[in-house]
Scaffold this active site. Sequence first.
Site, PDB file in Angstrom:
ATOM      1  CB  SER A  40      -1.016   0.288   1.254  1.00  0.00           C
ATOM      2  OG  SER A  40      -1.641   1.643   1.510  1.00  0.00           O
ATOM      3  CG  HIS A  41       0.088   4.162  -2.297  1.00  0.00           C
ATOM      4  ND1 HIS A  41       0.299   3.718  -3.682  1.00  0.00           N
ATOM      5  CD2 HIS A  41       1.571   5.269  -3.815  1.00  0.00           C
ATOM      6  CE1 HIS A  41       0.471   3.813  -4.540  1.00  0.00           C
ATOM      7  NE2 HIS A  41       1.456   5.017  -4.473  1.00  0.00           N
TER       8      HIS A  41
END
Lengths: 208, 224
Positions: free
Chosen positions: B9-10
């Site tokens: 994920s970012h």
Amino acid sequence: MGCSSEGVAAALRAAAEVVAEHRSELVELDRAIGDGDHGENMSRGFTAIVSALETEVPATPAGVAKLAATTLISKVGGAAGPLYGTAFLRASTRLGDADSLDVPLLVAALQAALDGVQARGKAVGGDATMVDALIPAVSAAEACPADASIADVLTAAADAADRGAESTVDLVPRKGRASYLGERAVGHMDPGARSTALLLRAFAEAAR
Amino acid sequence: MTVGIVLVSHSAKLAQGLADLAAQMAPDVRIIPAGGLPDDGGIGTDYDEVVAATQRADAGDGVVLLYDLGSAQMTAELAVESLSGGLAAVVADGPLVEGAIAAAVAAQGGADRKAVASAAAGAGLAPDLAAVDSPSDSQEKELTLTNEVGLHARPAAVLVRSLASVEAEVTIRLGDQEADAHSVLALMSLGARQGDRILVRARGPEASDALAKVTGLVESNFGE
């Protein structure tokens, strides 16, 4: 006339300077349609390449391209890291163990970089991405006469990339974060297309 | 041994929170978060961390990676390409949250890499229409949405929650699209708006109860 690994390293150092000069411009372009970190990320990546080259310049152009690839993949982040990383990695593979770069090899490496970027990002021409700068750049490089110099080929590629980047202003983005904006992104140049054009221009100037 | 899972994920918080959530349902599965940037914890994806997380997630049966947005997908694919030597890893294409839960549950149950990846990919999709079409023992009712936002996130969540304890399979049809009424994302994907007529279909021991609950919610405008 060829270009040794030292020549390729010099081109990357020149690119690092250009990226640093245009850092805020890339940030501004990305802020309009993305998350605003493209200038920062590219600057970090190319600064890291320059540091790595201070320690050691690999013996072949392929080695230098591979060093750029792994550094960009690790340091750039965002979409640009894996995309530019893949571009340099595929170019490096295409260069093989050649001691120096000539025009046919340069053109083949540019084509390999484009193929890699498209395989990684699944973008086609007209999606408003760096591919819109790379496709015309590769075509222009291929169209150069047989007796053209490396500098001529890169200049033709950079000119075409500039026009390609300009063309993204009128396009509706279909890839990346800008695609969520749809029509609202029209009127903005794609930051990745712009950075591709800047890199090719830096390489062309370095080859003169 | 079980298949390991990596959540790319970012956001470090998103990856960590989702890993915690999925781990509740799959205590024996290695679920490794790979989110955010290493130095300042900022938003972004880090290739080296994804590679390291994939290596840590592997207990011998391979790894399935899930991702949130575009560049996380590219980073995950690049990591899988670079690891292809001894480690069998695949990137699954599915919604991150529901996909992670579905993948974790599948891995906990002993599914192989391919089955875990397809569990992730299939999560949150509308069920096969043929499978739910006109079963003889189902009951149905047509309703008109009168609330302002239609079946948007909050009303969809209210509906899913109200059906959680009811023993019935429930689907909602809008035009030629049908969605599982137990999935918030599937309901939202219908795009049902104010004024739309929906067809609610229920089967199972408490089908009538399920229809009554949905009717009650629609008529009370989901409490808006």
